[in-house]
Design a protein around this motif. Structure first.
Motif, short mmCIF file in Angstrom:
data_model
loop_
_atom_site.label_atom_id
_atom_site.label_comp_id
_atom_site.label_asym_id
_atom_site.label_seq_id
_atom_site.Cartn_x
_atom_site.Cartn_y
_atom_site.Cartn_z
N SER A 55 -62.86 -14.84 -24.71
CA SER A 55 -63.56 -15.61 -25.74
C SER A 55 -62.79 -15.60 -27.06
N ALA A 56 -62.25 -14.46 -27.43
CA ALA A 56 -61.47 -14.35 -28.67
C ALA A 56 -60.21 -15.21 -28.59
N LEU A 57 -59.54 -15.19 -27.44
CA LEU A 57 -58.33 -16.00 -27.28
C LEU A 57 -58.65 -17.49 -27.33
N ARG A 58 -59.75 -17.89 -26.68
CA ARG A 58 -60.14 -19.31 -26.74
C ARG A 58 -60.48 -19.73 -28.17
N SER A 59 -61.14 -18.85 -28.90
CA SER A 59 -61.47 -19.14 -30.30
C SER A 59 -60.21 -19.26 -31.16
N ALA A 60 -59.25 -18.36 -30.95
CA ALA A 60 -58.00 -18.43 -31.70
C ALA A 60 -57.25 -19.72 -31.39
N ALA A 61 -57.21 -20.09 -30.11
CA ALA A 61 -56.53 -21.33 -29.72
C ALA A 61 -57.19 -22.54 -30.38
N GLN A 62 -58.52 -22.55 -30.43
CA GLN A 62 -59.23 -23.67 -31.06
C GLN A 62 -58.93 -23.73 -32.56
#
Length: 92
Positions: free
Chosen positions: A41-48
Motif C-alpha cells: 500500500s505504501a509503495l502504491r501510494s508513493a507511485a501515485q
C-alpha cells in the motif's frame, strides 16, 4: 570551500545528519516488521504521488540539467540528472 562554513553551521549539520541516521534506523525497523499488505500500500501510494507530481518533478530536473551544463558537467553525471517521462514512470 570548508573554510566558508562556520563552526556553528558545521555542528548543526552534523547534528542534523546524526538525527537523520537515527530516524532511518528506526524507520528501517518499522518497515521490516510491517505486513506485506502495508508495504504494498505504501509503495502504491508513493507511485501515485510521483505520477501526480510528474510535471513539477520533470520541470525541476530540467532546471537542474540546465544549471549543470554551463558548469561543464558531462557524461554519466549529467545523464543521472536527466529525467524524462519514461524514466519517471520506471521510478513510479
Amino acid at each position: 570551500m570548508n573554510e566558508m562554513i562556520s563552526h556553528a553551521d558545521r555542528d548543526a549539520f552534523v547534528k542534523m545528519m546524526n538525527a537523520l541516521g537515527e530516524n532511518a534506523r528506526s524507520a528501517a525497523h518499522d518497515v521490516a516488521n510491517a505486513s506485506n499488505e502495508l508495504k504494498s500500500s505504501a509503495l502504491r501510494s508513493a507511485a501515485q504521488k510521483i505520477r501526480s507530481n510528474a510535471p513539477s518533478i520533470l520541470k525541476a530536473k530540467s532546471s537542474d540539467v540546465a544549471d549543470a551544463e554551463p558548469r561543464g558537467t558531462k557524461g554519466a553525471f549529467l545523464d543521472r540528472l536527466m529525467l524524462d517521462s519514461t524514466r519517471l514512470e520506471a521510478i513510479a
